[in-house]
Design an enzyme around this catalytic site. Sequence first.
Site, short mmCIF file in Angstrom:
data_model
loop_
_atom_site.label_atom_id
_atom_site.label_comp_id
_atom_site.label_asym_id
_atom_site.label_seq_id
_atom_site.Cartn_x
_atom_site.Cartn_y
_atom_site.Cartn_z
N ASP A 166 0.82 -1.21 0.00
CA ASP A 166 0.00 0.00 0.00
C ASP A 166 0.86 1.27 0.00
O ASP A 166 0.69 2.13 0.84
CB ASP A 166 -0.91 -0.06 1.24
CG ASP A 166 -1.86 1.11 1.34
OD1 ASP A 166 -2.29 1.61 0.29
OD2 ASP A 166 -2.18 1.52 2.47
N GLU A 418 3.66 -7.93 7.63
CA GLU A 418 2.39 -8.56 7.27
C GLU A 418 2.48 -9.64 6.21
O GLU A 418 1.71 -9.63 5.25
CB GLU A 418 1.39 -7.48 6.82
CG GLU A 418 1.12 -6.45 7.88
CD GLU A 418 -0.13 -5.62 7.61
OE1 GLU A 418 -0.56 -5.56 6.44
OE2 GLU A 418 -0.68 -5.06 8.56
N TYR A 474 -6.33 -3.03 13.18
CA TYR A 474 -7.24 -1.96 12.74
C TYR A 474 -8.67 -2.21 13.23
O TYR A 474 -9.61 -2.08 12.48
CB TYR A 474 -7.20 -1.86 11.21
CG TYR A 474 -5.89 -1.27 10.72
CD1 TYR A 474 -5.72 0.11 10.62
CD2 TYR A 474 -4.81 -2.09 10.40
CE1 TYR A 474 -4.53 0.66 10.19
CE2 TYR A 474 -3.60 -1.55 9.96
CZ TYR A 474 -3.46 -0.17 9.87
OH TYR A 474 -2.28 0.38 9.45
N GLU A 512 1.14 -0.72 14.01
CA GLU A 512 0.18 -0.01 13.16
C GLU A 512 -1.19 -0.03 13.83
O GLU A 512 -1.62 -1.06 14.35
CB GLU A 512 0.04 -0.65 11.77
CG GLU A 512 1.23 -0.43 10.87
CD GLU A 512 1.01 -0.93 9.44
OE1 GLU A 512 -0.17 -0.97 8.98
OE2 GLU A 512 2.01 -1.28 8.79
C1 BDP Z 1 -1.22 -2.40 6.67
C2 BDP Z 1 0.08 -2.21 5.92
C3 BDP Z 1 0.34 -0.77 5.53
C4 BDP Z 1 -0.93 -0.12 5.03
C5 BDP Z 1 -1.94 -0.13 6.14
C6 BDP Z 1 -3.28 0.54 5.76
O1 BDP Z 1 1.17 -2.71 6.65
O2 BDP Z 1 1.35 -0.72 4.58
O3 BDP Z 1 -0.72 1.16 4.53
O4 BDP Z 1 -2.23 -1.47 6.47
O5 BDP Z 1 -4.19 -0.16 5.36
O6 BDP Z 1 -1.82 -3.55 6.23
O7 BDP Z 1 -3.36 1.74 5.84
#
Ligand code: BDP
Length: 603
Positions: A166, A418, A474, A512
């Site tokens: 991404d 990931e 997330y 993240e």
């Molecule tokens: C994760 C990835 C990252 C993405 C992020 C996203 O590690 O590179 O930019 O999600 O979805 O899966 O913003």
Amino acid sequence: MLAQSQLYPVTNSVRTSMLLDGMWRFQFDPASCGQAEGWENGLPASISMPVPASFSDFFTSHKERDYCGDFWYQTSFYVPADWNGSMYVRFGSITHRATVYCNGQELCSHEGGFLPVVVPVTAAVKKGQENVLVVKANNELSEKSLPCGSVKVLSDGRKLGKPYFDFFNYSGIQRSVYLVHIPQEAVTDFDTAYELQGQDALVHYSVTTSGDHPVSVRLLDAEGNVAAEGQGKTGTLAVANAHLWQVRNAYLYRLVISIHDGEKLIDQYSAKIGIRTVEISGPRILVNGKPVYLRGFGKHEDADIIGRGFSWAVAKRDFECMKWIGANCFRTSHYPYAEEWYQLADEEGFLIIDEVPGVGMMRSLWNFAAAGSGSKYTYFFETDTVPQLKANHILQVEEMIQRDKNHPSVIAWSLFNEPETTSTFAYDYFSEVFAAARALDPQKRPLTGALEKSSGPDTCKCYPLCDFICLNRYYGWYICGGPEIDEAIQQFHEEMDQWAALNLNKPFVFTEFGTDTLGSVHKLPSVMWTQEYQMEYMELNFQVFDSYDFIQGEMAWNFADFQAAEGTMRVDGNKKGIFTRQRQPKDVAFLFKKRWEEMKDAK
Ligand code: BDP
């Protein structure tokens, strides 16, 4: 052992480094005919192109911005007539692979777009004259190279890169280029490791040279006074009352390495180093024996116009923003950054989790969304291309550790982002990558990798390889976003309770968590994509982080908005920045600032 010295260029009484940055010549080669037509001798129809920079965002047409395939660069440089030592051209990187020619002679090829390309030119240059330097580069993605992706060929024959990651596939000569002249017999490598003994420290050092003359080392303090001295290629320097390199309170010594022939100085190389230790002890990350809670970001090298090109100005602004908000660390997601980032982090006392470009090891163009929601995918490590991928992966781990091992800011190596980790194939693959990394670092820094949602406590086979566990999660964005956010947080707790039940006795760091947020949109009550939602999401995530003692760090995704491949999931790029792409704070930045400034170093 890598064939070429990775040492950062310096200039002193015996070494000269000349920056070759500036306006170069450039030409696309969509038919890959350049070699057959002899472009290594000079580009037939070139345009101007700044170095360092990504080529993409200078152009005004889609075809050029999104170009995928071969492309060439050219410049020329003058070699003084009295240079009698060894000469090489050192590119900070060429993305993703390159062959380099000097005066028409092919000199070397390099795979991987984020680590130095060191090209010995001594035999090819003409002294006292201009020399022509030509680079044939290529930015195609595949499942054999890092980062992973594929290439789609459109009906008109045009190639299009399809990243399994991404971020925009920015390419070109994105970092500085130096012409370097060093003595015939020279220092080619060095490393240090530290032991603290009360107020004092031992600096174990090891130097590699290309000859047999004796080596001496001197350690200078920040004022230039000699703090310790040693003789020989390996040894230990005893530093009384050592001034330690501390988190956000850096202190740098200078290690001066000399080779002498009697009284005559043959070579000298010097670099700044910081005396500090890093270790994992139970669920704590210790720097100089003291626990530290990581507060920071996953970043990208990404800015308007220059793309992934290194800019001192952008780096300066980023550090000022990180200092303002109270951060103490960042991850070089998802590739090793330009070396100047690490030099600044060394000076500012920032901690770095240094990441290899092991990203996209899931076969999906939107695997960030698949990863976020935990959806299933095919096993990646089961195909014919895996041996080559693994060889590339290990080579890049080797080059990264070799390049960055002496930076006090680097506290850990991240060996993946990931990937698929649930098969025994994945475990076998990563066991080898981790074993290679463990053997390489003289400071034995902790190893880790960032795990996505499908790599859960009950499914992931690879977390036992990690010294501390990094999770990308997330909950409240890809999982149960918007009106379901309370549900998301409950599920987040359920997952963390499962991890807790494993009693791993290791630190966990969130590498993240985040929400796409448009800097201009507000709404009460909040909806996804608004600034209010980003704030609510973060507050709820913070509650989870604060509920578990073994959670020892939070690194928000992302420091700033950044460019990504086009698609219905992205609005002119990824908007999960705490800052905008122009490095201005979104509302949530003030929330982080308050939380992080109130936090002590340790939780
Ligand atoms: C994760 C990835 C990252 C993405 C992020 C996203 O590690 O590179 O930019 O999600 O979805 O899966 O913003």
